[in-house]
Design a protein around this motif. Structure first.
Motif, PDB file in Angstrom:
ATOM      1  N   PHE A   1      -0.664   7.648   6.079  1.00  0.00           N
ATOM      2  CA  PHE A   1      -0.048   7.063   4.895  1.00  0.00           C
ATOM      3  C   PHE A   1      -0.513   7.840   3.661  1.00  0.00           C
ATOM      4  N   ILE A   2       0.423   8.534   3.018  1.00  0.00           N
ATOM      5  CA  ILE A   2       0.114   9.218   1.773  1.00  0.00           C
ATOM      6  C   ILE A   2       0.945   8.668   0.616  1.00  0.00           C
ATOM      7  N   GLY A   3       2.104   8.071   0.930  1.00  0.00           N
ATOM      8  CA  GLY A   3       2.961   7.496  -0.104  1.00  0.00           C
ATOM      9  C   GLY A   3       2.349   6.237  -0.707  1.00  0.00           C
ATOM     10  N   LEU A   4       2.652   6.000  -1.995  1.00  0.00           N
ATOM     11  CA  LEU A   4       2.030   4.886  -2.722  1.00  0.00           C
ATOM     12  C   LEU A   4       3.067   3.985  -3.393  1.00  0.00           C
ATOM     13  N   HIS A   5       4.218   3.837  -2.777  1.00  0.00           N
ATOM     14  CA  HIS A   5       5.286   3.078  -3.427  1.00  0.00           C
ATOM     15  C   HIS A   5       4.942   1.603  -3.580  1.00  0.00           C
ATOM     16  N   ASP A   6       4.587   0.944  -2.481  1.00  0.00           N
ATOM     17  CA  ASP A   6       4.254  -0.487  -2.515  1.00  0.00           C
ATOM     18  C   ASP A   6       2.743  -0.682  -2.449  1.00  0.00           C
ATOM     19  N   GLU A   7       2.228  -1.553  -3.307  1.00  0.00           N
ATOM     20  CA  GLU A   7       0.783  -1.805  -3.353  1.00  0.00           C
ATOM     21  C   GLU A   7       0.282  -2.421  -2.053  1.00  0.00           C
ATOM     22  N   ALA A   8       1.071  -3.323  -1.457  1.00  0.00           N
ATOM     23  CA  ALA A   8       0.660  -3.995  -0.213  1.00  0.00           C
ATOM     24  C   ALA A   8       1.859  -4.108   0.718  1.00  0.00           C
ATOM     25  N   SER A   9       1.584  -4.034   2.028  1.00  0.00           N
ATOM     26  CA  SER A   9       2.639  -4.139   3.035  1.00  0.00           C
ATOM     27  C   SER A   9       2.123  -4.889   4.250  1.00  0.00           C
ATOM     28  N   PRO A  10       2.848  -5.915   4.703  1.00  0.00           N
ATOM     29  CA  PRO A  10       2.472  -6.562   5.960  1.00  0.00           C
ATOM     30  C   PRO A  10       2.842  -5.659   7.137  1.00  0.00           C
ATOM     31  N   LEU A  11       1.950  -5.502   8.077  1.00  0.00           N
ATOM     32  CA  LEU A  11       2.197  -4.663   9.238  1.00  0.00           C
ATOM     33  C   LEU A  11       2.065  -5.484  10.513  1.00  0.00           C
ATOM     34  N   ALA A  12       2.724  -5.031  11.569  1.00  0.00           N
ATOM     35  CA  ALA A  12       2.660  -5.705  12.867  1.00  0.00           C
ATOM     36  C   ALA A  12       1.315  -5.375  13.510  1.00  0.00           C
ATOM     37  N   ALA A  13       0.287  -6.134  13.149  1.00  0.00           N
ATOM     38  CA  ALA A  13      -1.076  -5.806  13.562  1.00  0.00           C
ATOM     39  C   ALA A  13      -1.261  -5.887  15.081  1.00  0.00           C
ATOM     40  N   ASN A  14      -0.694  -6.888  15.711  1.00  0.00           N
ATOM     41  CA  ASN A  14      -0.848  -7.010  17.160  1.00  0.00           C
ATOM     42  C   ASN A  14      -0.195  -5.837  17.886  1.00  0.00           C
ATOM     43  N   TYR A  15       0.966  -5.413  17.400  1.00  0.00           N
ATOM     44  CA  TYR A  15       1.642  -4.252  17.987  1.00  0.00           C
ATOM     45  C   TYR A  15       0.773  -3.017  17.809  1.00  0.00           C
ATOM     46  N   LEU A  16       0.215  -2.868  16.631  1.00  0.00           N
ATOM     47  CA  LEU A  16      -0.650  -1.732  16.336  1.00  0.00           C
ATOM     48  C   LEU A  16      -1.835  -1.704  17.300  1.00  0.00           C
ATOM     49  N   VAL A  17      -2.439  -2.873  17.528  1.00  0.00           N
ATOM     50  CA  VAL A  17      -3.596  -2.962  18.429  1.00  0.00           C
ATOM     51  C   VAL A  17      -3.196  -2.618  19.854  1.00  0.00           C
ATOM     52  N   ARG A  18      -2.103  -3.200  20.322  1.00  0.00           N
ATOM     53  CA  ARG A  18      -1.685  -3.003  21.721  1.00  0.00           C
ATOM     54  C   ARG A  18      -1.249  -1.576  21.998  1.00  0.00           C
ATOM     55  N   GLN A  19      -0.749  -0.891  20.976  1.00  0.00           N
ATOM     56  CA  GLN A  19      -0.298   0.485  21.166  1.00  0.00           C
ATOM     57  C   GLN A  19      -1.381   1.507  20.811  1.00  0.00           C
ATOM     58  N   GLU A  20      -2.537   1.009  20.350  1.00  0.00           N
ATOM     59  CA  GLU A  20      -3.644   1.879  19.944  1.00  0.00           C
ATOM     60  C   GLU A  20      -3.189   2.962  18.966  1.00  0.00           C
ATOM     61  N   ILE A  21      -2.466   2.539  17.964  1.00  0.00           N
ATOM     62  CA  ILE A  21      -1.999   3.461  16.929  1.00  0.00           C
ATOM     63  C   ILE A  21      -3.093   3.637  15.883  1.00  0.00           C
ATOM     64  N   THR A  22      -3.379   4.856  15.550  1.00  0.00           N
ATOM     65  CA  THR A  22      -4.366   5.166  14.513  1.00  0.00           C
ATOM     66  C   THR A  22      -3.665   5.334  13.179  1.00  0.00           C
ATOM     67  N   ILE A  23      -4.100   4.583  12.174  1.00  0.00           N
ATOM     68  CA  ILE A  23      -3.561   4.723  10.816  1.00  0.00           C
ATOM     69  C   ILE A  23      -4.629   5.352   9.942  1.00  0.00           C
ATOM     70  N   THR A  24      -4.240   6.390   9.238  1.00  0.00           N
ATOM     71  CA  THR A  24      -5.156   7.100   8.351  1.00  0.00           C
ATOM     72  C   THR A  24      -4.589   7.134   6.944  1.00  0.00           C
ATOM     73  N   GLY A  25      -5.382   6.707   5.988  1.00  0.00           N
ATOM     74  CA  GLY A  25      -4.986   6.863   4.599  1.00  0.00           C
ATOM     75  C   GLY A  25      -5.303   8.274   4.142  1.00  0.00           C
ATOM     76  N   CYS A  26      -4.522   8.765   3.182  1.00  0.00           N
ATOM     77  CA  CYS A  26      -4.720  10.122   2.679  1.00  0.00           C
ATOM     78  C   CYS A  26      -4.671  10.092   1.166  1.00  0.00           C
ATOM     79  N   PHE A  27      -5.773  10.504   0.524  1.00  0.00           N
ATOM     80  CA  PHE A  27      -5.819  10.543  -0.935  1.00  0.00           C
ATOM     81  C   PHE A  27      -6.169  11.940  -1.422  1.00  0.00           C
ATOM     82  N   ALA A  28      -5.290  12.495  -2.229  1.00  0.00           N
ATOM     83  CA  ALA A  28      -5.534  13.774  -2.911  1.00  0.00           C
ATOM     84  C   ALA A  28      -5.888  14.866  -1.899  1.00  0.00           C
ATOM     85  N   TYR A  29      -7.014  15.556  -2.111  1.00  0.00           N
ATOM     86  CA  TYR A  29      -7.333  16.744  -1.327  1.00  0.00           C
ATOM     87  C   TYR A  29      -8.781  17.121  -1.573  1.00  0.00           C
TER      88      TYR A  29
END
Length: 349
Positions: free
Chosen positions: A267-295
């Motif tokens: 996630f590098i885009g900053l359009h919405d301050e907060a977003s609800p995500l499908a947390a259970n789906y994320l857990v079951r699929q073992e998806i890694t989410i990484t925030g990215c700020f600047a460089y």
């Protein structure tokens, strides 16, 4: 330079309000240089600032952190490459200033410095005739590289960081959501790493056309097609990596559905301050989410190197140059979606 007292500056004075003002020319402090600005790009974060939706920026403020110009005064301190700062040297600069002493800086995460300051947010920026910058943040331009192209170093560095955090390799598939400047520059950065299976989604066909010109394998017009369905048809099971350069709730949701189980989403885009995500789906699929700020500093240096090597053509139909005094109109057009260009650079002189 002793006779130089005033300059023109494009000042953000409140939500949706920009105006040209006369201001005092800033003085270069210790280890700083005074730059005569030649080109300064308008960043997406500045558009949210312009609307009053960015907590980093408080009016009245001279924005502008993607810029290049010429040294006109200051100490003969060392530039980023170790050369001596001299009057007349053309430079671009890293606007993210780290303290270099906090725990995050000592750990190498200068982009997460606890006392970080950004030129154009915490400090006066480059939408003006002159701006002061620490000499160590400056990179000397080679002959033949225009200030306009050099000003693209900062946004390209952001995209370099996002692609780096994605850990995508040449044999993997990548979906980039959003074909604005950051999304397109992620495409440039990914291609530079040898990644070829790249899909790019956006609402604007003109931006998708640029993505195809720059090497996207396929593009997805989200006003006509479902991103998730399209990806599943082309890459059954999902792509290996997704970079969301939009940051809207809908794109963040789509990213989780488009990535393969065990995959990675940046996630590098900053359009919405907060977003609800499908947390259970994320857990079951073992998806890694990484925030990215600047460089990090290395990302900036790598981006600058790519630009000096011609990663951007001098012919840039996706980019438009306008004079500084047309900046207020440029901001208004970009916010309303009426601007034809993907990127607008304000030419100061």
């Amino acid at each position: 330079m002793s006779q130089l007292h005033e300059m023109e500056a494009l000042v953000w004075v409140g939500p949706g309000q920009m105006e040209m003002q006369r201001q005092a020319v800033p003085e270069a402090g210790a280890d700083e240089v005074l730059l005569a600005v030649r080109a300064a790009g308008i960043c997406g974060s500045e558009l949210s600032g312009y609307l009053g939706q960015n907590s980093l920026r408080t009016p009245p403020l001279v924005m502008g952190h993607e810029a290049a110009g010429s040294i006109v005064a200051g100490s003969e301190a060392s530039l980023a490459d170790g050369s001596v700062a001299r009057v007349g040297t053309r430079v671009t600069f890293n606007p993210l200033i780290a303290c270099e002493t906090c725990d995050r800086c000592m750990a190498g995460a200068t982009n997460l410095c606890r006392q970080r300051r950004l030129i154009g947010a915490h400090l006066p920026g480059a939408f003006a005739n002159y701006v002061t910058v620490p000499a160590r943040q400056c990179y000397a331009l080679p002959e033949g590289l225009s200030e306009t192209l050099a000003s693209l170093t900062e946004p390209l560095a952001c995209s370099m960081r996002a692609v780096s955090l994605s850990h995508a390799g040449p044999a993997q598939s990548l979906l980039i959501q959003g074909a604005g400047p950051i999304g397109l520059f992620c495409l440039i950065a990914a291609r530079a790493l040898g990644i070829e299976q790249i899909y790019v989604s956006d609402l604007a066909e003109s931006r998708l056309a640029v993505a195809r010109q720059w090497g996207a394998l396929e593009t997805i017009n989200v006003s006509q097609q479902s991103v998730d369905q399209y990806i599943q048809q082309r890459v059954p099971g999902g792509v290996d990596v997704v970079i969301d350069a939009v940051g809207a709730t809908v794109t963040r949701t789509q990213a989780l559905q488009a990535v393969v189980p065990g995959g990675r989403v940046v996630f590098i885009g900053l359009h919405d301050e907060a977003s609800p995500l499908a947390a259970n789906y994320l857990v079951r699929q073992e998806i890694t989410i990484t925030g990215c700020f600047a460089y990090k500093q290395a990302d900036f240096a790598r981006a600058f190197y790519l630009i000096t090597q011609g990663v951007f053509s001098a012919a840039t139909p996706w980019l438009e140059e306008r004079p500084l005094n047309a900046g207020a109109q440029a901001f208004a057009e970009l916010v309303s979606g009426q601007a034809a260009a993907t990127k607008i650079i304000l030419r100061v002189a």
